[in-house]
Scaffold this motif. Structure first.
Motif, PDB file in Angstrom:
ATOM      1  N   PHE A  15       0.826  -1.209   0.000  1.00  0.00           N
ATOM      2  CA  PHE A  15       0.000   0.000   0.000  1.00  0.00           C
ATOM      3  C   PHE A  15       0.868   1.270   0.000  1.00  0.00           C
ATOM      4  N   ALA A  51       4.899 -13.297   5.585  1.00  0.00           N
ATOM      5  CA  ALA A  51       3.470 -13.477   5.305  1.00  0.00           C
ATOM      6  C   ALA A  51       2.928 -12.207   4.679  1.00  0.00           C
ATOM      7  N   GLY A  62       5.917  -6.191   4.487  1.00  0.00           N
ATOM      8  CA  GLY A  62       5.329  -7.466   4.094  1.00  0.00           C
ATOM      9  C   GLY A  62       6.015  -8.073   2.868  1.00  0.00           C
ATOM     10  N   MET A  72      -1.437 -15.283   2.437  1.00  0.00           N
ATOM     11  CA  MET A  72      -2.338 -15.944   3.397  1.00  0.00           C
ATOM     12  C   MET A  72      -3.793 -15.974   2.926  1.00  0.00           C
ATOM     13  N   SER A 125      -0.434  -8.910  14.036  1.00  0.00           N
ATOM     14  CA  SER A 125       1.031  -8.817  14.105  1.00  0.00           C
ATOM     15  C   SER A 125       1.490  -7.384  14.382  1.00  0.00           C
ATOM     16  N   THR A 126       0.623  -6.394  14.116  1.00  0.00           N
ATOM     17  CA  THR A 126       1.006  -5.011  14.422  1.00  0.00           C
ATOM     18  C   THR A 126       0.293  -4.509  15.679  1.00  0.00           C
ATOM     19  N   PHE A 129      -5.198  -0.824  16.497  1.00  0.00           N
ATOM     20  CA  PHE A 129      -5.916   0.192  17.272  1.00  0.00           C
ATOM     21  C   PHE A 129      -7.282   0.430  16.637  1.00  0.00           C
ATOM     22  N   ILE A 180       1.291 -16.270  11.789  1.00  0.00           N
ATOM     23  CA  ILE A 180      -0.008 -16.660  12.335  1.00  0.00           C
ATOM     24  C   ILE A 180      -0.770 -17.411  11.245  1.00  0.00           C
ATOM     25  N   ARG A 347      -6.020   9.887  18.127  1.00  0.00           N
ATOM     26  CA  ARG A 347      -6.811   8.921  18.893  1.00  0.00           C
ATOM     27  C   ARG A 347      -6.432   9.009  20.370  1.00  0.00           C
ATOM     28  N   VAL A 408       3.692   0.705  12.037  1.00  0.00           N
ATOM     29  CA  VAL A 408       2.985   0.796  10.750  1.00  0.00           C
ATOM     30  C   VAL A 408       3.274   2.186  10.183  1.00  0.00           C
ATOM     31  N   THR A 443      10.019 -12.209   8.220  1.00  0.00           N
ATOM     32  CA  THR A 443       9.573 -10.798   8.191  1.00  0.00           C
ATOM     33  C   THR A 443      10.752  -9.833   8.346  1.00  0.00           C
TER      34      THR A 443
HETATM   35  C1  FAD Z   1      -6.679   2.632   4.868  1.00  0.00           C
HETATM   36  C2  FAD Z   1      -6.019   2.018   6.063  1.00  0.00           C
HETATM   37  C3  FAD Z   1      -6.583   2.189   7.311  1.00  0.00           C
HETATM   38  C4  FAD Z   1      -5.970   1.599   8.429  1.00  0.00           C
HETATM   39  N1  FAD Z   1      -6.559   1.740   9.639  1.00  0.00           N
HETATM   40  C5  FAD Z   1      -6.015   1.142  10.728  1.00  0.00           C
HETATM   41  C6  FAD Z   1      -6.632   1.209  11.997  1.00  0.00           C
HETATM   42  O1  FAD Z   1      -7.689   1.803  12.170  1.00  0.00           O
HETATM   43  N2  FAD Z   1      -6.011   0.591  13.044  1.00  0.00           N
HETATM   44  C7  FAD Z   1      -4.839  -0.096  12.900  1.00  0.00           C
HETATM   45  O2  FAD Z   1      -4.319  -0.629  13.869  1.00  0.00           O
HETATM   46  N3  FAD Z   1      -4.239  -0.169  11.704  1.00  0.00           N
HETATM   47  C8  FAD Z   1      -4.795   0.437  10.628  1.00  0.00           C
HETATM   48  N4  FAD Z   1      -4.179   0.344   9.412  1.00  0.00           N
HETATM   49  C9  FAD Z   1      -2.905  -0.373   9.326  1.00  0.00           C
HETATM   50  C10 FAD Z   1      -3.122  -1.844   8.971  1.00  0.00           C
HETATM   51  O3  FAD Z   1      -4.111  -2.422   9.759  1.00  0.00           O
HETATM   52  C11 FAD Z   1      -1.825  -2.592   9.213  1.00  0.00           C
HETATM   53  O4  FAD Z   1      -0.880  -2.099   8.308  1.00  0.00           O
HETATM   54  C12 FAD Z   1      -1.952  -4.093   9.046  1.00  0.00           C
HETATM   55  O5  FAD Z   1      -0.716  -4.670   9.427  1.00  0.00           O
HETATM   56  C13 FAD Z   1      -2.269  -4.450   7.620  1.00  0.00           C
HETATM   57  O6  FAD Z   1      -2.454  -5.832   7.477  1.00  0.00           O
HETATM   58  P1  FAD Z   1      -2.544  -6.446   5.988  1.00  0.00           P
HETATM   59  O7  FAD Z   1      -2.786  -7.862   6.072  1.00  0.00           O
HETATM   60  O8  FAD Z   1      -3.505  -5.643   5.204  1.00  0.00           O
HETATM   61  O9  FAD Z   1      -1.147  -6.025   5.395  1.00  0.00           O
HETATM   62  P2  FAD Z   1       0.166  -6.851   4.986  1.00  0.00           P
HETATM   63  O10 FAD Z   1       1.020  -5.819   4.295  1.00  0.00           O
HETATM   64  O11 FAD Z   1      -0.177  -8.033   4.202  1.00  0.00           O
HETATM   65  O12 FAD Z   1       0.806  -7.242   6.362  1.00  0.00           O
HETATM   66  C14 FAD Z   1       1.263  -6.268   7.252  1.00  0.00           C
HETATM   67  C15 FAD Z   1       2.383  -6.844   8.128  1.00  0.00           C
HETATM   68  O13 FAD Z   1       1.858  -7.962   8.853  1.00  0.00           O
HETATM   69  C16 FAD Z   1       2.606  -9.144   8.544  1.00  0.00           C
HETATM   70  N5  FAD Z   1       1.673 -10.251   8.464  1.00  0.00           N
HETATM   71  C17 FAD Z   1       0.607 -10.372   7.634  1.00  0.00           C
HETATM   72  N6  FAD Z   1      -0.010 -11.547   7.859  1.00  0.00           N
HETATM   73  C18 FAD Z   1       0.671 -12.173   8.847  1.00  0.00           C
HETATM   74  C19 FAD Z   1       0.551 -13.424   9.499  1.00  0.00           C
HETATM   75  N7  FAD Z   1      -0.428 -14.263   9.171  1.00  0.00           N
HETATM   76  N8  FAD Z   1       1.440 -13.762  10.452  1.00  0.00           N
HETATM   77  C20 FAD Z   1       2.441 -12.909  10.799  1.00  0.00           C
HETATM   78  N9  FAD Z   1       2.625 -11.709  10.200  1.00  0.00           N
HETATM   79  C21 FAD Z   1       1.751 -11.345   9.243  1.00  0.00           C
HETATM   80  C22 FAD Z   1       3.232  -8.874   7.197  1.00  0.00           C
HETATM   81  O14 FAD Z   1       4.367  -9.673   6.967  1.00  0.00           O
HETATM   82  C23 FAD Z   1       3.546  -7.404   7.316  1.00  0.00           C
HETATM   83  O15 FAD Z   1       4.737  -7.229   8.039  1.00  0.00           O
HETATM   84  C24 FAD Z   1      -4.760   0.898   8.284  1.00  0.00           C
HETATM   85  C25 FAD Z   1      -4.190   0.749   7.022  1.00  0.00           C
HETATM   86  C26 FAD Z   1      -4.804   1.290   5.922  1.00  0.00           C
HETATM   87  C27 FAD Z   1      -4.168   1.135   4.573  1.00  0.00           C
END
Ligand code: FAD
Length: 450
Positions: A15, A51, A62, A72, A125-126, A129, A180, A347, A408, A443
């Motif tokens: 993203f 992942a 990621g 995943m 993993s993050t 919030f 996970i 927040r 993040v 990671t």
């Molecule tokens: C529009 C938008 C709004 C958002 N709002 C919020 C919010 O309100 N609150 C909040 O907390 N965050 C928010 N985020 C941040 C988002 O939730 C985090 O970036 C989250 O990690 C994204 O997960 P993903 O699977 O989409 O991303 P990915 O890029 O696929 O993964 C993010 C990270 O998690 C790791 N990961 C993914 N899957 C696994 C797994 N199964 N096991 C271990 N590690 C894994 C990846 O390796 C990478 O390091 C927002 C992001 C966006 C783009």
């Protein structure tokens, strides 16, 4: 063949659209057993494994340069167990899918991210919030059990009772010790409807005083805030506060009766310092409230903004510092792009409710999560790099007033930065890492280890 090329292209980006690195391969497992095989295969060769959930990472966190990306998306089962008030979700399921299954049973996770398009594994993993974090902590604080595959290629179930060291290192643990596969999430009864208040402040001091009050007294189930650009180059501040509204009236712990209809809103917002002439009060279904960002996402996708670079920065600040730090930052010339292409989130949080041991937060009870969610021009890498460098500068200034990074974010971090970030918990984290990911293959996009 085309599908493989598309998968590789997708896994080279995220993203953020700032970091681009090509993996050796992308694998889409359909079981925890296959995840284990992939990790063991890569581990034997010392190759990186990362992942990928829904790809919302902002800065390559990621990606798996020269290694394997484990998509995943095939692990997307969601099963609600209403009698137990739990829900079992595959790591690749989205929070939107979790919400749909839980609400069908009148239940919901106690904390949800604002945006439901991310994956279960990515958010856990993050940390995660959401609007109710001031009362209920992180999304990750409500996990009962995890099935994971460690960097050593072991498939384990962990919880506060089983492998508690691993459980504590996976939640908000940035994918460093295990991937996970599946999570068992705790649920609570969901309201059917909610009342949402949007309260506007011209004066940042009044806004922060009100946020502090709402974080502390917990009168609303959900509280968030934003700084919004206003005419004349100034910023206006907005509190978004939500309360369950099931019986046709706002509830304050059963204090209200039907006779209080006219005074219900006053009881909730009458003592706040916002501009009464511009307040907005709206009733919504809870599902409608939880999906409030879906429309924004559709709009951003339609205009192409969704696919532009996103040099986002998120900081956790001591609340006492935030009220001076935030207005000063927003007044700077270097932040004025946020007025046209971005969102500034504020927040309010209470430190004592967080449980995940690896979440870093400033000391003290009242905190403020500041997210500078900017969009950069698509064809101007120089500007993007300047924004990333500015993030670094802001991060250092935040540290000087007791703030910490929420990972993040789009900024380069050295292993030494991470050591400082984790502070006294670094040595323990490193020990668990050695035990569960001894070859340091998981990671690597965060750059934690040398
Ligand atoms: C529009 C938008 C709004 C958002 N709002 C919020 C919010 O309100 N609150 C909040 O907390 N965050 C928010 N985020 C941040 C988002 O939730 C985090 O970036 C989250 O990690 C994204 O997960 P993903 O699977 O989409 O991303 P990915 O890029 O696929 O993964 C993010 C990270 O998690 C790791 N990961 C993914 N899957 C696994 C797994 N199964 N096991 C271990 N590690 C894994 C990846 O390796 C990478 O390091 C927002 C992001 C966006 C783009």
């Amino acid at each position: 063949m085309n599908a493989i090329r598309e998968d590789m292209a997708l896994a080279s980006h995220d993203f953020g659209h700032i970091v681009e690195s090509r993996p050796l391969g992308v694998v889409r497992p359909r079981s925890g057993g296959t995840v284990r095989e992939i990790v063991s295969f890569a581990g034997a060769r010392g190759l990186p494994v990362t992942a990928r959930g829904c790809g919302h990472a902002p800065y390559g966190q990621g990606q798996a340069h020269g290694g394997y990306v484990v998509d995943m998306g095939g692990l997307d089962e969601v099963r609600c167990v209403p009698g137990d008030r739990t829900l079992v979700a595959g790591a690749g399921a989205t929070w939107g899918e979790v919400v749909r299954a839980a609400l069908a049973e009148g239940l919901a996770p106690p904390v949800l991210p604002d945006h439901l398009g991310a994956s279960v594994g990515g958010v856990l993993s993050t940390g995660g919030f959401g609007g109710s974090s001031h009362r209920r902590g992180l999304v990750a604080d409500w996990v009962r059990e995890l099935e994971v595959v460690t960097g050593a290629g072991e498939r384990l179930v962990c919880s506060p009772e089983r492998h508690p060291d691993l459980f504590g290192a996976v939640l908000a643990g940035l994918g460093q010790c295990a991937l996970i596969v599946r999570a068992t999430l705790r649920l609570v009864p969901a309201p059917v409807r909610v009342r949402r208040y949007r309260l506007y402040h011209e004066d940042p001091a009044g806004f922060f005083t009100d946020q502090r009050r709402l974080a502390r007294d917990g009168r609303f189930s959900h509280v968030a805030g934003q700084a919004r650009p206003a005419l004349g180059g100034i910023w206006r501040y907005m509190i978004e506060a939500v309360t369950p509204y099931d019986g046709g009236l706002p509830r304050t712990d059963g204090l209200l009766t039907r006779d209080d209809l006219l005074t219900g809103d006053d009881l909730l917002i009458g003592d706040l310092d916002h501009d009464r002439d511009t307040e907005e009060i709206e009733d919504l279904s809870y599902a409608g409230y939880l999906h409030r960002l879906d429309r924004d996402e559709r709009l951003l996708r339609a205009t192409g903004e969704w696919d532009r670079p996103h040099p986002w920065l998120t900081l956790l600040l001591p609340e006492a510092a935030a009220s001076a730090f935030v207005p000063a930052v927003l007044a700077e010339a270097g932040q004025q792009d946020l007025r046209c292409c971005g969102v500034v989130q504020l927040r309010p949080l209470c430190g004592s409710v967080f449980r995940a041991p690896l979440l870093r937060r400033p000391p003290g009870e009242l905190l403020c999560l500041l997210s500078l969610m900017r969009t950069a021009p698509p064809t101007d890498p120089g500007t993007v790099q300047r924004m990333v460098a500015a993030n670094r500068g802001l991060y250092e200034r935040a540290r000087a007033v007791g703030g910490v990074l929420h990972p993040v974010s789009a900024l380069p971090m050295t292993p030494e930065d991470w050591r400082v970030h984790f502070g006294p918990d670094w040595a323990g984290f490193a020990r668990v890492k050695e035990q569960y990911d001894p070859r340091h293959i998981l990671t690597m996009g965060y750059g934690l280890w040398a």
